[in-house]
Write a protein that holds these residues in place. Structure first.
Motif, PDB file in Angstrom:
ATOM      1  N   LEU A  38       0.833  -1.200   0.000  1.00 53.39           N
ATOM      2  CA  LEU A  38       0.000   0.000   0.000  1.00 53.39           C
ATOM      3  C   LEU A  38       0.871   1.254   0.000  1.00 53.39           C
ATOM      4  N   LYS A  39       1.901   1.262   0.832  1.00 54.60           N
ATOM      5  CA  LYS A  39       2.817   2.405   0.886  1.00 54.60           C
ATOM      6  C   LYS A  39       3.498   2.623  -0.469  1.00 54.60           C
ATOM      7  N   ARG A  40       3.939   1.533  -1.103  1.00 56.12           N
ATOM      8  CA  ARG A  40       4.588   1.630  -2.401  1.00 56.12           C
ATOM      9  C   ARG A  40       3.653   2.227  -3.446  1.00 56.12           C
ATOM     10  N   LYS A  41       2.394   1.765  -3.463  1.00 56.41           N
ATOM     11  CA  LYS A  41       1.406   2.286  -4.415  1.00 56.41           C
ATOM     12  C   LYS A  41       1.105   3.758  -4.147  1.00 56.41           C
ATOM     13  N   LEU A  42       0.990   4.110  -2.873  1.00 57.21           N
ATOM     14  CA  LEU A  42       0.695   5.490  -2.513  1.00 57.21           C
ATOM     15  C   LEU A  42       1.828   6.422  -2.939  1.00 57.21           C
ATOM     16  N   LEU A  43       3.062   6.032  -2.678  1.00 53.90           N
ATOM     17  CA  LEU A  43       4.204   6.863  -3.066  1.00 53.90           C
ATOM     18  C   LEU A  43       4.310   6.995  -4.582  1.00 53.90           C
ATOM     19  N   LYS A  44       4.003   5.935  -5.300  1.00 59.90           N
ATOM     20  CA  LYS A  44       4.017   5.997  -6.766  1.00 59.90           C
ATOM     21  C   LYS A  44       2.950   6.967  -7.264  1.00 59.90           C
ATOM     22  N   HIS A  45       1.773   6.918  -6.638  1.00 62.62           N
ATOM     23  CA  HIS A  45       0.689   7.833  -7.019  1.00 62.62           C
ATOM     24  C   HIS A  45       1.071   9.288  -6.715  1.00 62.62           C
ATOM     25  N   ILE A  46       1.690   9.519  -5.568  1.00 59.27           N
ATOM     26  CA  ILE A  46       2.133  10.873  -5.209  1.00 59.27           C
ATOM     27  C   ILE A  46       3.175  11.369  -6.214  1.00 59.27           C
ATOM     28  N   ASP A  47       4.091  10.496  -6.608  1.00 58.12           N
ATOM     29  CA  ASP A  47       5.093  10.883  -7.613  1.00 58.12           C
ATOM     30  C   ASP A  47       4.431  11.319  -8.915  1.00 58.12           C
ATOM     31  N   ARG A  48       3.360  10.608  -9.322  1.00 58.08           N
ATOM     32  CA  ARG A  48       2.648  10.986 -10.549  1.00 58.08           C
ATOM     33  C   ARG A  48       1.941  12.324 -10.396  1.00 58.08           C
ATOM     34  N   LEU A  49       1.444  12.620  -9.195  1.00 55.53           N
ATOM     35  CA  LEU A  49       0.689  13.863  -8.972  1.00 55.53           C
ATOM     36  C   LEU A  49       1.572  15.068  -8.662  1.00 55.53           C
TER      37      LEU A  49
END
Length: 140
Positions: A38-49
């Motif tokens: 979950l943390k990995r997915k969240l950080l990836k999403h933040i990087d995209r945003l």
């Protein structure tokens, strides 16, 4: 003060979880793996945003508008949220610069983010409202 916490009532100090009558926290199978994923997915999403969040902050900072006169910033934020799939209601109530952006998902509790993005006379965004609005945009 390591290993101590203040009790919610009476102000007495508790040395550890045992003095609360709590059981030793155990590990749930797969929980650590699930949280790391979950943390990995969240950080990836933040990087995209991140580019969008920075764009929101810079736009508001470069367009300082006094309270109840934030026409350009209100329009910009509403458009950005609309592009992210939010349903934007504008104006909201009797405030022409206010809006509500809603995103329908699963049933259950909802979360609201409130932000101000007005500037101060003769100062602009020295108060950091551009950062508050950009943070709320990114969190939503």
């Amino acid at each position: 003060m390591s290993g101590r916490m203040t009790a919610p009532t009476g102000g007495r100090l508790l040395r550890n979880w045992k003095s609360c009558g709590m059981k030793k926290p155990g590990k749930l199978p797969g929980l650590e793996t699930d949280l790391m994923e979950l943390k990995r997915k969240l950080l990836k999403h933040i990087d995209r945003l991140t580019p969008d969040i920075v764009e929101v902050s810079r736009f508001i900072h470069h367009h300082p508008e006094l309270g109840y006169q934030e026409r350009a910033c209100s329009r910009f934020l509403a458009e950005k949220l609309s592009l992210q799939g939010f349903r934007v209601e504008k104006p909201l109530k009797s405030l022409p610069t206010a809006f509500r952006a809603s995103l329908r998902g699963r049933r259950g509790p909802g979360v609201g983010f409130i932000a101000e993005y007005d500037a101060l006379p003769d100062i602009g965004h020295g108060c950091g409202h551009n950062l508050i609005a950009a943070s709320a945009y990114g969190a939503a």
